[in-house]
Design an enzyme around this catalytic site. Structure first.
Site, PDB file in Angstrom:
ATOM      1  N   HIS A  45      24.847  19.428  46.729  1.00  0.00           N
ATOM      2  CA  HIS A  45      25.846  19.915  45.761  1.00  0.00           C
ATOM      3  C   HIS A  45      26.565  21.165  46.296  1.00  0.00           C
ATOM      4  O   HIS A  45      26.061  22.267  46.156  1.00  0.00           O
ATOM      5  CB  HIS A  45      25.157  20.259  44.435  1.00  0.00           C
TER       6      HIS A  45
ATOM      7  N   GLY B 206      25.752  12.660  39.041  1.00  0.00           N
ATOM      8  CA  GLY B 206      25.437  12.091  37.733  1.00  0.00           C
ATOM      9  C   GLY B 206      23.995  11.641  37.714  1.00  0.00           C
ATOM     10  O   GLY B 206      23.395  11.447  38.777  1.00  0.00           O
TER      11      GLY B 206
ATOM     12  N   SER C 217      44.990  34.559  15.321  1.00  0.00           N
ATOM     13  CA  SER C 217      43.732  34.953  14.697  1.00  0.00           C
ATOM     14  C   SER C 217      43.276  36.304  15.225  1.00  0.00           C
ATOM     15  O   SER C 217      42.314  36.876  14.757  1.00  0.00           O
ATOM     16  CB  SER C 217      42.666  33.914  15.012  1.00  0.00           C
ATOM     17  N   GLY C 218      43.985  36.789  16.228  1.00  0.00           N
ATOM     18  CA  GLY C 218      43.537  38.030  16.865  1.00  0.00           C
ATOM     19  C   GLY C 218      42.604  37.741  18.019  1.00  0.00           C
ATOM     20  O   GLY C 218      42.238  38.614  18.784  1.00  0.00           O
ATOM     21  N   GLY C 219      42.195  36.475  18.153  1.00  0.00           N
ATOM     22  CA  GLY C 219      41.324  36.088  19.259  1.00  0.00           C
ATOM     23  C   GLY C 219      42.124  35.956  20.550  1.00  0.00           C
ATOM     24  O   GLY C 219      43.357  35.978  20.530  1.00  0.00           O
ATOM     25  N   VAL C 220      41.411  35.803  21.656  1.00  0.00           N
ATOM     26  CA  VAL C 220      42.055  35.775  22.966  1.00  0.00           C
ATOM     27  C   VAL C 220      43.005  34.578  23.090  1.00  0.00           C
ATOM     28  O   VAL C 220      44.156  34.729  23.498  1.00  0.00           O
ATOM     29  CB  VAL C 220      40.982  35.667  24.085  1.00  0.00           C
ATOM     30  N   ASP C 221      42.511  33.390  22.716  1.00  0.00           N
ATOM     31  CA  ASP C 221      43.285  32.176  23.000  1.00  0.00           C
ATOM     32  C   ASP C 221      44.605  32.137  22.229  1.00  0.00           C
ATOM     33  O   ASP C 221      45.662  31.886  22.807  1.00  0.00           O
ATOM     34  CB  ASP C 221      42.452  30.926  22.690  1.00  0.00           C
ATOM     35  N   SER C 222      44.535  32.372  20.924  1.00  0.00           N
ATOM     36  CA  SER C 222      45.793  32.292  20.168  1.00  0.00           C
ATOM     37  C   SER C 222      46.729  33.426  20.584  1.00  0.00           C
ATOM     38  O   SER C 222      47.956  33.260  20.596  1.00  0.00           O
ATOM     39  CB  SER C 222      45.547  32.285  18.659  1.00  0.00           C
ATOM     40  N   SER C 223      46.175  34.568  20.934  1.00  0.00           N
ATOM     41  CA  SER C 223      47.030  35.689  21.355  1.00  0.00           C
ATOM     42  C   SER C 223      47.758  35.377  22.648  1.00  0.00           C
ATOM     43  O   SER C 223      48.963  35.627  22.776  1.00  0.00           O
ATOM     44  CB  SER C 223      46.188  36.956  21.573  1.00  0.00           C
TER      45      SER C 223
ATOM     46  N   LYS D 294      38.376  29.620  30.075  1.00  0.00           N
ATOM     47  CA  LYS D 294      38.479  30.934  29.427  1.00  0.00           C
ATOM     48  C   LYS D 294      38.871  32.058  30.400  1.00  0.00           C
ATOM     49  O   LYS D 294      39.737  32.876  30.104  1.00  0.00           O
ATOM     50  CB  LYS D 294      37.124  31.271  28.786  1.00  0.00           C
TER      51      LYS D 294
ATOM     52  N   CYS E 270      26.763  13.684  45.745  1.00  0.00           N
ATOM     53  CA  CYS E 270      25.507  13.154  45.212  1.00  0.00           C
ATOM     54  C   CYS E 270      25.715  11.727  44.687  1.00  0.00           C
ATOM     55  O   CYS E 270      25.964  10.819  45.463  1.00  0.00           O
ATOM     56  CB  CYS E 270      24.966  14.100  44.143  1.00  0.00           C
ATOM     57  N   TYR E 271      25.673  11.515  43.385  1.00  0.00           N
ATOM     58  CA  TYR E 271      25.907  10.163  42.851  1.00  0.00           C
ATOM     59  C   TYR E 271      27.244   9.624  43.358  1.00  0.00           C
ATOM     60  O   TYR E 271      27.374   8.434  43.657  1.00  0.00           O
ATOM     61  CB  TYR E 271      25.892  10.202  41.313  1.00  0.00           C
TER      62      TYR E 271
ATOM     63  N   GLU F 190      28.976  22.652  45.054  1.00  0.00           N
ATOM     64  CA  GLU F 190      29.519  23.473  43.963  1.00  0.00           C
ATOM     65  C   GLU F 190      28.541  24.517  43.442  1.00  0.00           C
ATOM     66  O   GLU F 190      28.948  25.451  42.756  1.00  0.00           O
ATOM     67  CB  GLU F 190      29.986  22.567  42.802  1.00  0.00           C
TER      68      GLU F 190
END
Ligand code: XMP
Length: 517
Positions: A175, A60, A229-235, A373, A87-88, A177
């Site tokens: 770090h 941070g 909606s045809g989008g990835v998430d709702s599908s 995602k 780190c922090y 990561e």
């Protein structure tokens, strides 16, 4: 229904506002372990309820001595759960635990550094003793807390790592990561597997199985509705719920006239023909265009489209007897962006289709709420959704409405739809779909002079937008090959009536945004 409870091993990442906090959570998930990003002021009892196998304190920007510096409930260190401070996070451990001391360093240390590690420490088992790491700090730990030993050093940081192996408390100044830390993933995995005892049971298959069970239990005999909606998430959300409750699910697709070319047919094909779902397509094009008449302000357009969507959806939902649940494709970055997972401020609330359930009196099912995602895509593949759907680029809720600048009319939406289809086709032909995050057409509210077939024309300009990005928070304009751009331009001006000019948007985000409105 909490998507976060269950039998899965989990690491909690406490967020102190570091730029890499989300990345830590992702790296843990890449090791097949579930991780959660939590605000630093999460009460320790709440943390305990999540039953994490380990806790990571993120980096941070603050100094532990700074006014209002974020801290944690000290009860954390008595939970008997391993803790890794980064780190922090490490500085905070030294600050809070007796005997530790943090001071301003004479020299800040930013960028690459060589760290010498004590490979006898469980955290560094199998790591080479001297390795490249990524540093970014002004303060440094001068003395480690009681019972700790120094487990690593760099030229500018005499305590680059520390450990109290009896209590399973660890700290690293660098770090792990970020990819610049050569053995960073190994270190994180040592923490999660060796020290916390995680078993790596966070896989898409396991996730789907768990979710199906939970959805079945929650829903019982009730009916469920889902806006597609045809989008990835709702599908993907619809597919997982369908797998759980079959024909108790009804999907609604609102055709607002602002969808992409072929989208309604594709959704029908996938969900009706392949999955056999009950899908209702509502043709609301006239209603949307009527409401949008004469409106030019981007925010006003967004809110009109949002409200009209709710009206149409509600009306259709009322026809479904006994509907008690609503499926939403909320994903983890939506939760984080809207401040639900951290103290981050709301960035763009209109990105999240909130508000729908409160008005409708339906309970929410959000089966993807804890997924990033790429994990949503994995789950989609696991459920057998077609590749072109799973890998589809993001598409905003207000659709083409925020890509036609100024007033949205059916004529302009039609021009844009055609140009957009060409861009998608050319990018697909060039095999660039997965390299480019988003690629689409915009229709700036402008016409200019051209010459086509020896005739003077005064027609529209189409803007081409293509960006590379990790998470849409920042983006760079895609360096598309010139011949790809050339094909796009030639095809659009030849095939789309009323367009005589094509321009390429060469702005990154920031200062621009990905969408033009
Ligand atoms: P911006 O334009 O803010 O967009 O850089 C970032 C990402 O979010 C998408 N986007 C939306 N998605 N509803 C959505 O579901 C919206 O209202 C919306 N506005 C932008 C955009 O396509 C990009 O991927």
């Amino acid at each position: 229904m909490s998507p976060d409870a269950g039998t899965t091993d989990r690491i909690a990442v406490i967020d102190f506002g570091g730029q890499y906090s989300q990345l830590i959570a992702r790296r843990i998930r890449e090791a097949d372990i579930h991780s959660l990003l939590l605000p630093h002021d999460t009460p320790v009892d709440e943390l305990k309820d999540l039953e994490p196998k380990g806790v990571i304190l993120s980096g941070g920007p603050a100094s532990v001595y700074g006014e209002g510096a974020p801290t944690v409930d000290e009860g954390l260190f008595s939970l008997d759960v391993p803790v890794l401070g980064i780190c922090y996070g490490m500085q905070l451990m030294s600050h809070l635990l007796p005997g530790g001391d943090v001071e301003k360093a004479d020299k800040c240390e930013y960028g690459r550094a060589t760290v010498t590690l004590d490979t006898g420490t469980a955290l560094f088992r199998g790591v080479t003793g001297q390795t490249e790491c990524w540093m970014s700090h002004g303060d440094r730990v001068e003395s480690v807390p009681d019972e700790f030993v120094v487990a690593g050093e760099t030229e500018n940081a005499p305590v680059a790592a520390m450990a109290d192996e009896r209590r399973f408390l660890y700290g690293v100044q660098f770090h792990p990561e970020v990819t610049h830390t050569e053995q960073g993933q190994r270190i994180l995995e040592n923490f999660a597997y060796r020290i916390c005892g995680c078993t790596g049971n966070w896989t898409s298959k396991q996730y789907v199985t768990e979710q199906i069970e939970k959805i079945r239990k929650a829903v019982g005999e009730n009916q469920v509705i889902c806006g597609l909606s045809g989008g990835v998430d709702s599908s993907v959300a619809a597919a997982i719920v369908h797998e759980a409750v079959g024909n108790q699910l009804t999907c609604i697709l609102v055709d607002h006239g602002l969808l992409r070319h072929g989208e309604v047919d594709e959704v029908r094909h996938t969900f009706e023909d392949t999955f056999g779902m009950d899908l209702r397509v509502v043709d609301a094009r006239d209603q949307f265009f009527n409401r949008l008449q004469g409106v030019t302000d981007p925010e006003e357009k967004r809110s009109i489209i949002g409200e009209a969507f709710i009206d149409v959806f509600e009306e259709e939902a009322e026809r479904i007897d006994g509907a008690a649940y609503l499926v939403q494709g909320t994903i983890y970055s939506d939760v984080i962006e809207s401040g639900g997972a951290t103290n981050a401020s709301t960035i763009k609330s209109h990105h999240n289709v909130g508000g729908l359930p409160e008005q409708m009196g339906l309970d929410l099912i959000e089966p993807l709420r804890s997924l990033f995602k790429d994990e949503v895509r994995e789950v989609g593949e696991e459920l057998g959704l077609p590749e072109e759907l799973v890998w589809r680029q993001p598409f905003p809720g207000p659709g083409l409405g925020i890509r036609v600048l100024g007033e949205v009319t059916p004529e302009k939406a039609g021009i844009l739809r055609q140009a957009d289809a060409i861009i998608r086709e050319v990018i697909a032909d060039a095999g660039l779909q997965r390299e480019v995050w988003q690629y689409f057409a915009t229709l700036p509210n402008m016409q200019s002079v051209g010459v086509q077939g020896d005739e003077r024309t005064y027609s529209y300009t189409v803007g081409v937008r293509a960006v590379t990005s990790e998470d849409a928070m920042t983006a760079d304009w895609a360096r598309l090959p010139h011949d790809v751009l050339d094909t796009i331009s030639t095809r659009i001006t030849n095939e789309v009536p009323d367009v005589n000019r094509v321009v390429y948007d060469i702005t990154s985000k920031p200062p621009a945004t990905i969408e033009w409105e």
